[in-house]
Design a protein around this motif. Structure first.
Motif, PDB file in Angstrom:
ATOM      1  N   ALA A 162       1.060  -1.178  -0.146  1.00 30.82           N
ATOM      2  CA  ALA A 162       0.222  -0.015  -0.105  1.00 30.82           C
ATOM      3  C   ALA A 162       0.795   1.372   0.102  1.00 30.82           C
ATOM      4  CB  ALA A 162      -0.923  -0.057   1.354  1.00 30.82           C
ATOM      5  N   TRP A 163       2.007   1.461   0.765  1.00 25.57           N
ATOM      6  CA  TRP A 163       2.924   2.546   0.697  1.00 25.57           C
ATOM      7  C   TRP A 163       3.486   2.525  -0.552  1.00 25.57           C
ATOM      8  CZ3 TRP A 163       2.753   6.000   4.139  1.00 25.57           C
ATOM      9  CH2 TRP A 163       2.355   5.923   5.514  1.00 25.57           C
ATOM     10  N   SER A 164       3.661   1.422  -1.217  1.00 29.03           N
ATOM     11  CA  SER A 164       4.551   1.896  -2.690  1.00 29.03           C
ATOM     12  C   SER A 164       3.400   2.282  -3.721  1.00 29.03           C
ATOM     13  CB  SER A 164       4.850   0.259  -3.087  1.00 29.03           C
ATOM     14  OG  SER A 164       5.301   0.213  -4.268  1.00 29.03           O
ATOM     15  N   GLU A 165       2.105   1.677  -3.572  1.00 29.89           N
ATOM     16  CA  GLU A 165       1.072   2.216  -4.413  1.00 29.89           C
ATOM     17  C   GLU A 165       0.899   3.783  -4.153  1.00 29.89           C
ATOM     18  OE1 GLU A 165      -1.930   2.037  -7.409  1.00 29.89           O
ATOM     19  OE2 GLU A 165      -0.139   0.625  -6.742  1.00 29.89           O
ATOM     20  N   LEU A 166       0.754   3.918  -2.785  1.00 25.09           N
ATOM     21  CA  LEU A 166       0.849   5.621  -2.569  1.00 25.09           C
ATOM     22  C   LEU A 166       1.964   6.431  -3.205  1.00 25.09           C
ATOM     23  CD1 LEU A 166      -0.927   7.652  -1.059  1.00 25.09           C
ATOM     24  CD2 LEU A 166       0.495   7.160   0.889  1.00 25.09           C
ATOM     25  N   SER A 167       3.218   5.813  -3.145  1.00 23.61           N
ATOM     26  CA  SER A 167       4.120   6.503  -3.436  1.00 23.61           C
ATOM     27  C   SER A 167       4.124   6.694  -5.329  1.00 23.61           C
ATOM     28  CB  SER A 167       5.431   5.704  -3.313  1.00 23.61           C
ATOM     29  OG  SER A 167       6.677   6.537  -3.873  1.00 23.61           O
ATOM     30  N   ASP A 168       3.615   5.484  -5.786  1.00 21.58           N
ATOM     31  CA  ASP A 168       3.360   5.595  -7.165  1.00 21.58           C
ATOM     32  C   ASP A 168       2.438   6.638  -7.673  1.00 21.58           C
ATOM     33  OD1 ASP A 168       4.454   4.554  -9.653  1.00 21.58           O
ATOM     34  OD2 ASP A 168       2.401   3.668  -9.954  1.00 21.58           O
ATOM     35  N   ILE A 169       1.244   6.584  -6.770  1.00 22.01           N
ATOM     36  CA  ILE A 169       0.302   7.821  -7.135  1.00 22.01           C
ATOM     37  C   ILE A 169       0.633   9.282  -7.087  1.00 22.01           C
ATOM     38  CG2 ILE A 169      -1.970   8.670  -6.224  1.00 22.01           C
ATOM     39  CD1 ILE A 169      -2.887   5.978  -5.832  1.00 22.01           C
ATOM     40  N   TYR A 170       1.518   9.346  -5.894  1.00 21.56           N
ATOM     41  CA  TYR A 170       2.073  10.883  -5.782  1.00 21.56           C
ATOM     42  C   TYR A 170       2.987  11.018  -7.094  1.00 21.56           C
ATOM     43  CZ  TYR A 170       0.364  11.205  -1.039  1.00 21.56           C
ATOM     44  OH  TYR A 170      -0.321  11.397   0.033  1.00 21.56           O
ATOM     45  N   VAL A 171       3.893  10.176  -7.476  1.00 19.02           N
ATOM     46  CA  VAL A 171       4.575  10.374  -8.313  1.00 19.02           C
ATOM     47  C   VAL A 171       3.946  10.599  -9.958  1.00 19.02           C
ATOM     48  CG1 VAL A 171       6.468   9.249 -10.047  1.00 19.02           C
ATOM     49  CG2 VAL A 171       6.773   8.962  -7.632  1.00 19.02           C
ATOM     50  N   TYR A 176       6.788  14.876  -5.773  1.00 12.36           N
ATOM     51  CA  TYR A 176       7.860  13.815  -5.376  1.00 12.36           C
ATOM     52  C   TYR A 176       8.238  13.555  -3.814  1.00 12.36           C
ATOM     53  CZ  TYR A 176       8.636  14.213 -10.383  1.00 12.36           C
ATOM     54  OH  TYR A 176       8.414  14.069 -11.697  1.00 12.36           O
ATOM     55  N   SER A 177       8.066  14.930  -3.300  1.00 13.47           N
ATOM     56  CA  SER A 177       8.624  14.961  -1.699  1.00 13.47           C
ATOM     57  C   SER A 177       7.685  13.682  -1.054  1.00 13.47           C
ATOM     58  CB  SER A 177       8.282  16.150  -1.149  1.00 13.47           C
ATOM     59  OG  SER A 177       7.254  16.655  -1.223  1.00 13.47           O
ATOM     60  N   GLN A 178       6.208  13.945  -1.527  1.00  8.45           N
ATOM     61  CA  GLN A 178       5.507  13.031  -0.736  1.00  8.45           C
ATOM     62  C   GLN A 178       5.611  11.404  -1.162  1.00  8.45           C
ATOM     63  OE1 GLN A 178       4.581  15.759  -2.208  1.00  8.45           O
ATOM     64  NE2 GLN A 178       3.121  16.886  -1.226  1.00  8.45           N
ATOM     65  N   ALA A 179       6.001  11.345  -2.418  1.00 15.15           N
ATOM     66  CA  ALA A 179       6.488   9.991  -3.149  1.00 15.15           C
ATOM     67  C   ALA A 179       7.837   9.381  -2.233  1.00 15.15           C
ATOM     68  CB  ALA A 179       6.505  10.067  -4.314  1.00 15.15           C
ATOM     69  N   ILE A 180       8.757  10.361  -1.977  1.00 11.77           N
ATOM     70  CA  ILE A 180       9.655   9.615  -1.309  1.00 11.77           C
ATOM     71  C   ILE A 180       9.495   9.525   0.254  1.00 11.77           C
ATOM     72  CG2 ILE A 180      11.958  10.803  -0.248  1.00 11.77           C
ATOM     73  CD1 ILE A 180      12.179  12.368  -2.813  1.00 11.77           C
ATOM     74  N   TYR A 181       8.514  10.317   0.680  1.00 14.00           N
ATOM     75  CA  TYR A 181       8.326   9.706   2.280  1.00 14.00           C
ATOM     76  C   TYR A 181       7.479   8.323   2.303  1.00 14.00           C
ATOM     77  CZ  TYR A 181       5.569   9.787   6.478  1.00 14.00           C
ATOM     78  OH  TYR A 181       5.144   9.568   7.734  1.00 14.00           O
ATOM     79  N   ALA A 182       6.551   8.269   1.259  1.00 13.81           N
ATOM     80  CA  ALA A 182       5.914   6.950   1.094  1.00 13.81           C
ATOM     81  C   ALA A 182       6.813   5.990   0.937  1.00 13.81           C
ATOM     82  CB  ALA A 182       4.899   6.962   0.298  1.00 13.81           C
ATOM     83  N   MET A 183       7.914   5.911  -0.095  1.00 13.14           N
ATOM     84  CA  MET A 183       8.765   4.867  -0.175  1.00 13.14           C
ATOM     85  C   MET A 183       9.887   4.612   0.857  1.00 13.14           C
ATOM     86  SD  MET A 183       9.279   2.772  -2.403  1.00 13.14           S
ATOM     87  CE  MET A 183       8.082   3.139  -3.788  1.00 13.14           C
ATOM     88  N   GLU A 184       9.974   5.638   1.623  1.00 11.63           N
ATOM     89  CA  GLU A 184      10.833   5.239   2.743  1.00 11.63           C
ATOM     90  C   GLU A 184      10.089   4.644   3.798  1.00 11.63           C
ATOM     91  OE1 GLU A 184      13.449   9.503   2.946  1.00 11.63           O
ATOM     92  OE2 GLU A 184      11.694   9.426   3.912  1.00 11.63           O
ATOM     93  N   GLU A 185       8.735   4.773   3.717  1.00 12.61           N
ATOM     94  CA  GLU A 185       8.232   3.963   4.732  1.00 12.61           C
ATOM     95  C   GLU A 185       8.211   2.464   4.110  1.00 12.61           C
ATOM     96  OE1 GLU A 185       6.582   4.416   7.585  1.00 12.61           O
ATOM     97  OE2 GLU A 185       7.244   6.523   7.414  1.00 12.61           O
ATOM     98  N   VAL A 186       8.349   2.059   3.042  1.00 13.83           N
ATOM     99  CA  VAL A 186       8.437   0.864   2.240  1.00 13.83           C
ATOM    100  C   VAL A 186       9.801   0.461   2.846  1.00 13.83           C
ATOM    101  CG1 VAL A 186       8.678  -0.632   0.451  1.00 13.83           C
ATOM    102  CG2 VAL A 186       7.195   1.316   0.384  1.00 13.83           C
TER     103      VAL A 186
END
Length: 326
Positions: A162-171, A176-186
């Motif tokens: 789910a975190w990865s999908e959220l990052s992809d949606i932000y991208v 990008y800053s939100q996408a990076i945050y979500a991917m850091e959670e992964v």
């Protein structure tokens, strides 16, 4: 080698998915046509074989990709008989079949209503919640998909998918800053996943090269990209994507002379010195050259790379003015 029905279908190329879907009639014939529900399955069907049910799930997705709806329904029927119509995974697969067969937005809206109805009775049905998010995104309702993902993560904060999908949606929205945050959670959940380190490096590079980025942010993003790509190849010595990203970042820094730019004193994001950047670039160039050469030569142990990845790596190497020593 023919693809196996036990392989994750999302990793199959279109040609492999077609080859697998063509195996569906034979696989269905080779297994019993009767799937007994529990507890009769233990008495009448012998020992359970979990691989068979995984086969059916993977076949459903491959058959839907190639338009073989009949075989997909046959696999789905066996799963329904075995696990029941109320099983959460079965519900999600049934919804997936309906989505694939939908011919217009009206039909998709009906599927969405069914998802909403299921979740109204059981809001902890994770498979259906994820299918609903995927459907919202495919319909272009990114805001709704994002809100649904945030709600899902509030309930299940350790869901890396789910975190990865959220990052992809932000991208997809340039956030990008939100996408990076979500991917850091992964990465918190999978700290040794080299592909996640490389993906995070890609996001840092995308953020650095986005229009209007400030000089300080540019250096910060590029420094982090180098760290992430370096960590990915440290964890996986032959990871093409990691070496590709490392070469891309170091090459850009060397060409633009960004290393000469003034950096903030004491910053934890300070870029390496020019000599280090050059050495990293040389390392990435040499390893990419080896991967491309051995993959194109079909050397044993070097055949797992996709043709597309090899092609883009070859193009990147071809951009160098100096000849690569092999």
């Amino acid at each position: 080698m023919a693809p196996s029905a036990l392989q994750p279908p999302t990793r199959l190329s279109p040609a492999a998915a077609l080859a697998l879907s063509q195996q569906a009639p034979a696989i269905l014939r080779s297994s019993t046509s009767i799937a007994y529900p529990p507890p009769l399955n233990k008495l009448l069907s012998g020992s359970e074989n979990s691989e068979k049910w995984l086969q059916y799930e993977n076949l459903i997705m491959s058959c839907l990709r190639t338009g073989d709806d009949q075989a997909a329904h046959a696999c789905l029927r066996r799963l329904i008989v075995r696990f029941g119509d109320d099983n959460e995974r079965v519900q999600a697969l049934r919804g997936l079949v309906k989505e694939a067969e939908a011919r217009n937005n009206g039909a998709l809206e009906e599927v969405l209503k069914e998802y909403n109805q299921i979740l109204s009775g059981n809001d902890t049905n994770i498979p259906i919640a994820k299918r609903r998010i995927a459907l919202l995104r495919s319909m272009g309702r990114l805001s709704d998909a994002t809100s649904a993902l945030v709600q899902l993560l509030d309930f299940s904060p350790t869901d890396a998918e789910a975190w990865s999908e959220l990052s992809d949606i932000y991208v997809s929205q340039g956030m990008y800053s939100q996408a990076i945050y979500a991917m850091e959670e992964v990465l918190v959940l999978a700290p040794n996943a080299w592909n996640i380190h490389a993906r995070l490096g890609e996001l840092q590079y995308m953020a650095a090269t986005a229009p209007g980025v400030a000089s300080g942010s540019y250096q910060q993003y590029m420094a982090e990209a180098i760290k992430r790509f370096s960590r990915s190849i440290e964890l996986c010595d032959d990871y093409l994507r990691g070496y590709y990203g490392l070469k891309l970042v170091t090459k850009r820094l060397l060409i633009e002379g960004a290393l000469a730019a003034k950096q903030t004193e004491g910053s934890e994001f300070t870029l390496p010195d020019t000599n280090t950047i050059e050495r990293l670039n040389e390392l990435a160039t040499a390893k990419l050259s080896e991967i491309v050469r051995r993959s194109l030569s079909h050397d044993r142990g070097w055949r797992g790379y996709s043709e597309g990845d090899i092609a883009v790596a070859r193009d990147l190497l071809g951009e160098d003015e100096s000849q690569v020593t092999r």
